[in-house]
Design an enzyme around this catalytic site. Structure first.
Site, short mmCIF file in Angstrom:
data_model
loop_
_atom_site.label_atom_id
_atom_site.label_comp_id
_atom_site.label_asym_id
_atom_site.label_seq_id
_atom_site.Cartn_x
_atom_site.Cartn_y
_atom_site.Cartn_z
N ASP A 191 -21.85 -2.90 -62.08
CA ASP A 191 -23.10 -3.52 -61.67
C ASP A 191 -23.06 -3.66 -60.15
O ASP A 191 -22.00 -3.56 -59.53
CB ASP A 191 -23.24 -4.89 -62.35
CG ASP A 191 -24.56 -5.55 -62.03
OD1 ASP A 191 -25.59 -4.87 -62.09
OD2 ASP A 191 -24.56 -6.75 -61.71
N ASP A 218 -25.59 -5.99 -57.77
CA ASP A 218 -25.81 -7.35 -57.27
C ASP A 218 -24.81 -8.32 -57.90
O ASP A 218 -24.71 -8.42 -59.13
CB ASP A 218 -27.23 -7.81 -57.60
CG ASP A 218 -28.27 -7.14 -56.73
OD1 ASP A 218 -28.14 -7.24 -55.49
OD2 ASP A 218 -29.19 -6.50 -57.27
#
Length: 342
Positions: free
Chosen positions: A26, A28
Site C-alpha cells: 500500500d 499512503d
C-alpha cells in the site's frame, strides 16, 4: 474462504524479503504520508529490491495514473516503473470490460486515472449521461470534483445503467489530515438513487485478482497499514500480510481486530521486511514473545516483562485473539498498552 481463525502473529526464521517473492505494498501510510517518504521506507525498499524481492505498489486511489504514481515514488528515491503500480481504477476497468462490449461508452465520475484505465481496456470514457453511456464508473476525483458530477451519475443510474465504484474507502489521508474519500462520494449517489454499485478495490477480490495478474506473484506478501482494506484484502485472497504501524492502525485497534482483520506479521515500519519475525509461544498460561509475557485476565490484558515494545504487542495480540476466538476482543487493553511505546 477456508481460513482458520488466527490467534497469534506468525513467525519467520528468514527475512520476509527472502521468504516471499513479491511485496504488494500500500502507499499512503506505508511508503509515504502527505506526499513525503515515511522514515526508513526508502532504504528498506531498496535493500529488499536489491535482495531480489519484486516490489509492487497497490493503491485504492483511482485519481492518479500509474505513470504519475511511479514518477512520485522515483522522486522520493524509490525507482519505480508504471508497470509496478496497480490501482483500483485498473481493477474496476477490467471488471467493466468483462461485462460490457469492446468500445462501450462509460460515464466517468472521477479523475484521469479512471479515464486512462478505461482506455487501456478498450472502453470509451464520456462525461455526460446524455453521451449514450452503457455504464457509470465512480472513483476518487480529488477535493475539487464538482458537485454536479454526482448529479450526472444519478441521472444515468436512474435510467437503469449499471454502476461501478473503484473503491468505497470513506476517508483518505492528506497533508492536512483525514479527508472524505471515494466511499463518501459513493454514499452521495447511493442516497440519491437507492442503487448499489459493483465495487472493485481492496478488500474485494477484483483488486487482488488484478494485482496477481499484473505482477505474476507466486508467494505474495501484502504490506499495509489498514485493517479493513489491506489486511482484509489479504485474508480474502488467502495470502499472508504484514501490518506496519506507520499509518492509521494503532495498537488498541489491532488487539480488537476480528479474524478477517488479523495480520500474519506485525512490525513498526518497513524495516520489518528485512528481518525475521520472532516466535509467539504459549507460556505460563499466556503467550511469550521476546522478553514479554501476556495473559488474558478476567477483565483486561495483563502484560509483564521488559524488551522490545513490538514483542510485547505481539504477545498481547496472541492473548487477545485467543480470548476473542471468532469475535472481537472485549478486554480492556489500556493498562497494558500504556507500557508500550511504538
Amino acid at each position: 474462504m477456508g481460513q482458520s481463525v488466527r490467534t497469534s502473529p506468525a513467525d519467520s526464521e528468514r527475512a520476509l524479503s527472502e521468504a516471499y517473492d513479491t511485496a504488494l505494498l500500500d502507499l499512503d501510510g506505508v511508503v509515504y504520508a502527505g506526499g513525503n517518504a515515511i522514515a526508513h521506507a526508502v532504504e528498506s525498499l531498496a535493500t529488499a529490491r536489491d535482495g531480489g524481492m519484486h516490489l509492487a505498489y497497490v493503491t485504492n486511489n483511482a485519481l492518479r495514473t500509474p505513470d504519475s504514481v511511479a514518477a512520485h515514488l522515483t522522486e522520493l528515491g524509490i525507482p519505480t516503473g508504471a508497470d509496478d503500480v496497480i490501482t483500483s481504477a485498473q481493477a474496476v476497468a477490467r471488471l467493466i470490460s468483462e461485462q460490457m462490449p469492446d468500445g462501450a461508452r462509460v460515464l466517468v465520475i472521477g479523475g484521469e486515472g479512471l479515464r486512462v484505465a478505461l482506455r487501456e481496456r478498450g472502453l470509451e470514457p464520456v462525461e455526460s449521461a446524455d453521451d449514450d453511456p452503457v455504464a457509470v464508473v465512480q472513483g476518487y476525483g480529488g477535493p475539487e470534483l464538482p458537485w454536479g458530477r454526482f448529479a450526472e451519475a444519478s441521472y444515468a443510474i436512474a435510467r437503469g445503467l449499471p454502476w461501478y465504484a473503484s473503491n468505497t474507502d470513506l476517508t483518505i489521508p492528506s497533508a492536512r489530515g483525514i479527508a472524505p474519500g471515494n466511499g463518501a462520494a459513493v454514499e452521495v449517489v447511493r442516497i440519491a438513487t437507492g442503487a448499489e454499485p459493483q465495487v472493485a478495490g481492496k478488500p474485494l477480490p477484483p483488486m487482488h485478482r488484478e494485482t496477481i495478474l499484473r505482477t505474476g506473484a507466486e508467494r505474495p506478501l501484502v504490506v499495509g497499514d489498514r485493517l479493513d482494506t489491506d489486511i482484509e484484502g489479504a485474508f480474502n485472497g488467502e495470502v499472508d500480510s504484514l501490518l506496519v504501524l506507520t499509518g492509521v492502525t494503532d495498537g488498541a485497534q489491532l488487539l480488537a481486530a476480528p479474524p478477517q482483520h488479523r495480520p500474519t506479521y506485525v512490525d513498526a515500519d518497513l524495516r520489518g521486511l528485512l528481518t525475521g519475525q520472532p516466535e509467539v509461544a504459549a507460556a505460563d498460561g499466556g503467550f511469550r514473545c521476546g522478553g514479554w509475557t501476556a495473559v488474558a485476565g478476567a477483565e483486561r490484558l495483563e502484560l509483564d516483562g521488559d524488551g522490545e515494545a513490538l514483542d510485547g504487542l505481539r504477545a498481547l495480540c496472541a492473548a487477545a485473539w485467543t480470548a476473542a476466538g471468532d469475535g472481537v476482543c472485549e478486554l480492556d487493553p489500556g493498562k497494558a498498552l500504556a507500557r508500550l511505546e511504538f
